[in-house]
Design an enzyme around this catalytic site. Structure first.
Site, PDB file in Angstrom:
ATOM      1  N   ASP A  33      35.399  46.775  34.315  1.00 24.67           N
ATOM      2  CA  ASP A  33      34.022  45.526  34.918  1.00 24.67           C
ATOM      3  C   ASP A  33      33.002  46.151  36.222  1.00 24.67           C
ATOM      4  O   ASP A  33      32.469  45.510  35.859  1.00 24.67           O
ATOM      5  CB  ASP A  33      34.826  44.398  35.317  1.00 24.67           C
ATOM      6  CG  ASP A  33      35.950  43.906  33.659  1.00 24.67           C
ATOM      7  OD1 ASP A  33      35.710  44.926  32.798  1.00 24.67           O
ATOM      8  OD2 ASP A  33      36.346  42.769  33.722  1.00 24.67           O
ATOM      9  N   ALA A  34      34.351  46.540  36.867  1.00 20.88           N
ATOM     10  CA  ALA A  34      32.862  46.899  38.299  1.00 20.88           C
ATOM     11  C   ALA A  34      31.687  47.588  38.369  1.00 20.88           C
ATOM     12  O   ALA A  34      31.046  47.764  38.962  1.00 20.88           O
ATOM     13  CB  ALA A  34      34.179  48.057  39.032  1.00 20.88           C
TER      14      ALA A  34
ATOM     15  N   LYS B 193      39.817  32.660  37.159  1.00 21.32           N
ATOM     16  CA  LYS B 193      38.831  33.184  36.056  1.00 21.32           C
ATOM     17  C   LYS B 193      39.717  33.587  35.105  1.00 21.32           C
ATOM     18  O   LYS B 193      39.898  34.924  35.875  1.00 21.32           O
ATOM     19  CB  LYS B 193      38.050  33.533  36.794  1.00 21.32           C
ATOM     20  CG  LYS B 193      36.924  34.042  35.616  1.00 21.32           C
ATOM     21  CD  LYS B 193      35.705  34.668  36.531  1.00 21.32           C
ATOM     22  CE  LYS B 193      35.017  35.142  35.185  1.00 21.32           C
ATOM     23  NZ  LYS B 193      34.981  36.450  34.745  1.00 21.32           N
TER      24      LYS B 193
ATOM     25  N   GLU C 230      39.686  29.796  27.311  1.00 16.27           N
ATOM     26  CA  GLU C 230      40.125  31.041  27.103  1.00 16.27           C
ATOM     27  C   GLU C 230      42.101  31.859  26.675  1.00 16.27           C
ATOM     28  O   GLU C 230      42.586  31.547  26.685  1.00 16.27           O
ATOM     29  CB  GLU C 230      40.439  32.525  28.711  1.00 16.27           C
ATOM     30  CG  GLU C 230      39.402  33.302  28.909  1.00 16.27           C
ATOM     31  CD  GLU C 230      38.000  33.511  29.059  1.00 16.27           C
ATOM     32  OE1 GLU C 230      37.561  34.536  29.251  1.00 16.27           O
ATOM     33  OE2 GLU C 230      37.325  31.850  28.757  1.00 16.27           O
TER      34      GLU C 230
ATOM     35  N   LYS D  74      33.394  24.793  39.791  1.00 15.51           N
ATOM     36  CA  LYS D  74      32.674  23.803  39.759  1.00 15.51           C
ATOM     37  C   LYS D  74      32.568  22.695  40.187  1.00 15.51           C
ATOM     38  O   LYS D  74      33.368  22.202  41.814  1.00 15.51           O
ATOM     39  CB  LYS D  74      33.210  23.694  38.556  1.00 15.51           C
ATOM     40  CG  LYS D  74      33.899  24.319  37.554  1.00 15.51           C
ATOM     41  CD  LYS D  74      34.498  24.453  36.324  1.00 15.51           C
ATOM     42  CE  LYS D  74      34.580  25.257  35.720  1.00 15.51           C
ATOM     43  NZ  LYS D  74      35.863  24.728  33.878  1.00 15.51           N
TER      44      LYS D  74
ATOM     45  N   CYS E 226      67.661  66.680  38.216  1.00 10.66           N
ATOM     46  CA  CYS E 226      67.552  67.574  38.789  1.00 10.66           C
ATOM     47  C   CYS E 226      69.344  67.058  38.818  1.00 10.66           C
ATOM     48  O   CYS E 226      69.466  66.984  40.080  1.00 10.66           O
ATOM     49  CB  CYS E 226      67.022  68.192  39.236  1.00 10.66           C
ATOM     50  SG  CYS E 226      67.687  69.821  40.497  1.00 10.66           S
TER      51      CYS E 226
ATOM     52  N   CYS F 110      68.474  72.427  45.190  1.00 14.22           N
ATOM     53  CA  CYS F 110      67.496  72.226  45.368  1.00 14.22           C
ATOM     54  C   CYS F 110      66.445  71.376  46.416  1.00 14.22           C
ATOM     55  O   CYS F 110      66.585  70.234  47.216  1.00 14.22           O
ATOM     56  CB  CYS F 110      67.537  70.442  44.513  1.00 14.22           C
ATOM     57  SG  CYS F 110      65.076  70.279  43.549  1.00 14.22           S
TER      58      CYS F 110
END
Length: 766
Positions: A66-67, A152, A210, A326, A466, A472
């Site tokens: 999107d960017a 949004k 949406e 809005k 492991c 180790c």
């Protein structure tokens, strides 16, 4: 007759609706016609925008983030602002949404669906608010200007048509005028009522909303897709769009789709004067209205709303990419009108991008301090959320498979604030074009550090480990780095690089390994038991002498730039010369001194430093409070350990298992011999004022660090919890308190400031 609800304020006259928005007149002059190169660039950008719009809106398979699309689109807008004579009616900047797919029946909306104008900074938003406010003032309206702000949703815009309360049609936005008929698929979404509740319903009503997939549902859906041998979705928005555009409604019904409504189109018989008033009506009719909205009177309140959800965007049910602001009043909305593409009464503020695309160069594995072997992605460096990222965790081999990523893929990378970068998934549409061809990741069968065969820790575990915990080198390195961390001994001079230098020898020349520094092994110390033998007050001359021979690879630089040539240089000692012998560096001397200081840390920090599986700061504090000594913890039965609040059976079993290992007990004995504190002194002068109380601290306090606040609660007999529940007695809220404060207010739990906290500590009450 179908019409919008009339406006009662006769004095408000709508502004002329301009067919298109253009740049200011001074941006160009008639004699400054664009060159052929500019025309070619313009056409190239137009074609690119169209190609990516088609991939996003019609194919539901975006090729860029999107960017990146936003940047491309803004470049097009800039070109058109400088050269308005190039703008045609079919320019992408003059269109709404995408194309209408031939796979679905086209249907015409009763009232056009518009896009939203996007702004990408708070300065741009403020300028938009000022323009809207000035427009309302010029129109002469006497209503107060109130703003409705809502998150949004990153989903697919749909239009629901109800007649006398019955759902008769559902359509996508399409090009804004004509959409795709998806009624049969929409009927499978449980959030969409086929019949509105209540009486006196509007004769005809278009509901805009949406459709989305919740974050948790998206993860499960992608795992299911990969398990079925199908390509995973790149993001929740495209998963929702692809699900809603299925030819077979039965497939749509199996997808975890949800919906929130956010607006109206055509309406007949609707008595409401504002957006917020309408939301209350829609909720009463059984329509799903987003809980994430607020009506406010000032721009400062809008900024607070943006800041709050910027911090908590990943706590929400679904993904968001911004905030929509809005004008709340319908009369003012109608008076402000629209351009050819966007309403003048609404705008979308886009948060800085947290998702980008980059190439996955390789998948390697890291061995952690408890032996867990974790795959991680190595990527072409890319800037995301303000920092450059080139590595991201992939958790385990099942996650790699569930995400469907392959080495060589273009992948979606997400970095939410300070959270560890995450590979979301591949951009499958680009896979065939990758050179060299992509290949599957194969989890190694042996530990890459010591060669020991990998195996699950216990039956049913997904993670491979492991089992060679003692020898180790990679596990030792991670344990040493962990014990020096701020949550354990807090040894500032012993960071990740110093831990590697102490525990591993240098590996092969990085110039022969693609520039990657690969540690070798073994190093100066072969167990953390030896660490305090380096302390200033308890030095082991032989161990210290070995530090002089420790070498690490460093890239030679010329004029501040890397040369690609590496050399071995001393790490803990200075470079010696004929006149000046090699001596410990200032940082090495600081390490010796800080090891001495670390010996006096409280018991809970020693417990954390031991890397006992599942034992973090919370459980360690509880154990130290309950038993006061390391011997007391070691000698307690599993039942006694499990009974401690904040411990439980899993941690209790892990403790008993750890203490049963001889070389673990050797670490404790060596540390004890070196003077490390193994018991807490009980300060009888501190009253047990918080006995039986659970307190949560959130935000920043001036007089206490987070650890100090927890310590103050615990030594007074209280429980310092990390989460708010109905069992919480008090919440202490400092600066930038977040969701814990919100939850406390919802549950009616007393909230204290710092002064109230001090009084609580003193008296046990407020």
């Amino acid at each position: 007759m179908r019409q919008d609800r009339p406006v009662s304020t006769a004095e408000i006259q709508p502004e002329e609706t301009a067919p298109e928005e253009t740049a200011p007149a001074e941006a160009w002059q008639p004699d400054q016609l664009p060159s052929e190169a500019v025309r070619e660039e313009y056409q190239r950008v137009v074609d690119e925008v169209r190609r990516h719009r088609h991939a996003y809106y019609t194919e539901d398979a975006p090729l860029i983030s999107d960017a990146e699309y936003d940047a491309l689109y803004r470049h097009l807008e800039e070109l058109e602002a400088l050269h308005p004579e190039l703008v045609a009616n079919d320019s992408p900047t003059q269109e709404v949404g995408g194309e209408v797919s031939a796979a679905f029946t086209p249907v015409r909306h009763l009232q056009r669906m518009y896009s939203l104008e996007d702004v990408f900074s708070l300065e741009e938003l403020q300028a938009w608010v000022e323009r809207a406010t000035a427009s309302v003032a010029r129109l002469g309206g006497d209503r107060p200007l109130r703003w409705l702000a809502e998150v949004k949703i990153d989903g697919l815009a749909v239009n629901l048509l109800y007649r006398n309360g019955e759902l008769v049609r559902a359509a996508t936005r399409g090009d804004g005028t004509t959409g795709e008929d998806i009624t049969h698929n929409a009927l499978t979404i449980k959030d969409i009522p086929t019949r509105l509740a209540g009486s006196n319903l509007p004769a005809e009503l278009e509901i805009r909303g949406e459709v989305f997939i919740a974050t948790s549902g998206f993860r499960e859906l992608n795992e299911q897709m990969v398990a079925e041998g199908k390509a995973p979705f790149a993001n929740p928005r495209n998963a929702a769009a692809g699900s809603l555009r299925q030819k077979d409604p039965a497939v749509t019904a199996r997808r975890p789709l949800s919906m929130f409504v956010h607006g109206l189109g055509a309406r007949e018989g609707l008595a409401a004067g504002s957006q917020s008033e309408t939301y209350a009506l829609l909720r009463g009719w059984g329509l799903p209205v987003s809980p994430y909205f607020q009506v406010m009177d000032s721009f400062e309140q809008v900024l607070d709303f943006i800041g709050h959800f910027g911090q908590h965007r990943h706590d929400l049910l679904h993904e968001i990419d911004g905030i929509v602001i809005k004008v709340d009043d319908f009369g003012l909305q109608r008076a402000l009108g629209h351009t050819s593409r966007v309403p003048r009464w609404a705008v979308a503020y886009k948060y800085p991008p947290e998702e980008v695309h980059t190439k996955l160069l390789d998948i390697r594995v890291n061995v952690g301090r408890t032996g867990r072997v974790t795959p991680y992605g190595v990527m072409e460096p890319v800037k995301v959320a303000g920092s450059t990222v080139e590595m991201a965790t992939l958790h385990n081999q099942d996650v790699v498979k569930a995400k469907g990523v392959m080495i060589g893929d273009i992948v979606v990378l997400r970095k939410a604030g300070d959270v560890i970068p995450e590979i979301v998934g591949p951009v499958v549409a680009l896979r065939d074009a990758q050179e060299p061809k992509v290949r599957e990741f194969v989890m190694p069968a042996e530990c890459p550090s010591c060669g020991t065969p990998l195996a699950p820790g216990k039956e049913g575990d997904v993670d491979l480990r492991c089992p060679n915990a003692r020898s180790c080198p990679a596990q030792l390195t991670q344990r040493v780095a962990h014990l020096a961390g701020r949550g354990a001994f807090d040894i500032e001079a012993l960071g990740e690089e110093a831990a590697v230098a102490l525990t591993m020898g240098p590996g092969p020349d990085p110039a022969e390994n693609g520039g990657a520094v690969a540690p070798g092994g073994p190093g100066v110390i072969t167990t953390e038991a030896e660490l305090f033998d380096l302390a200033a007050s308890h030095p082991d001359p032989e161990l210290r002498a070995r530090l002089a021979d420790v070498r690490v690879w460093r890239e030679k630089r010329s004029k501040g730039q890397g040369t690609g040539v590496f050399e071995l240089v001393p790490y803990f000692y200075t470079r010696g010369t004929a006149k000046k012998p090699s001596v410990p560096t200032a940082n090495t001397q600081k390490l010796f001194e800080e090891l001495d200081k670390a010996k006096s840390q409280p018991l809970w920090r020693v417990l954390v430093a031991l890397s006992i599986r599942h034992v973090g700061p919370t459980a360690a504090r509880a154990l130290a409070t309950a038993f006061r000594t390391m011997d007391g913890i070691e000698n307690a039965t599993e039942e006694q350990l499990a009974h401690v609040d904040g411990v439980g059976p899993t941690i209790a079993a892990s403790l008993k298992e750890w203490f049963a290992v001889d070389w673990h007990r050797e670490i404790l004995q060596r540390w004890k011999d070196a003077g490390v504190r193994m018991a807490d002194e009980v300060d009888e002068s501190i009253p047990r004022t918080l006995e039986g109380l659970t307190v949560v601290v959130t935000g920043s306090l001036e007089g206490f660090s987070r650890d100090e606040a927890k310590e103050a609660i615990i030594i007074r007999g209280g429980k310092a919890s990390g989460s708010v529940s109905k069992n919480t007695n008090y919440v202490v809220a400092g600066e930038n308190a977040g969701s814990k404060l919100d939850k406390a207010e919802q549950l009616g739990i007393p909230v204290l400031d710092e002064d109230g906290f001090r009084k609580l500590l003193e008296t046990g009450t407020v």
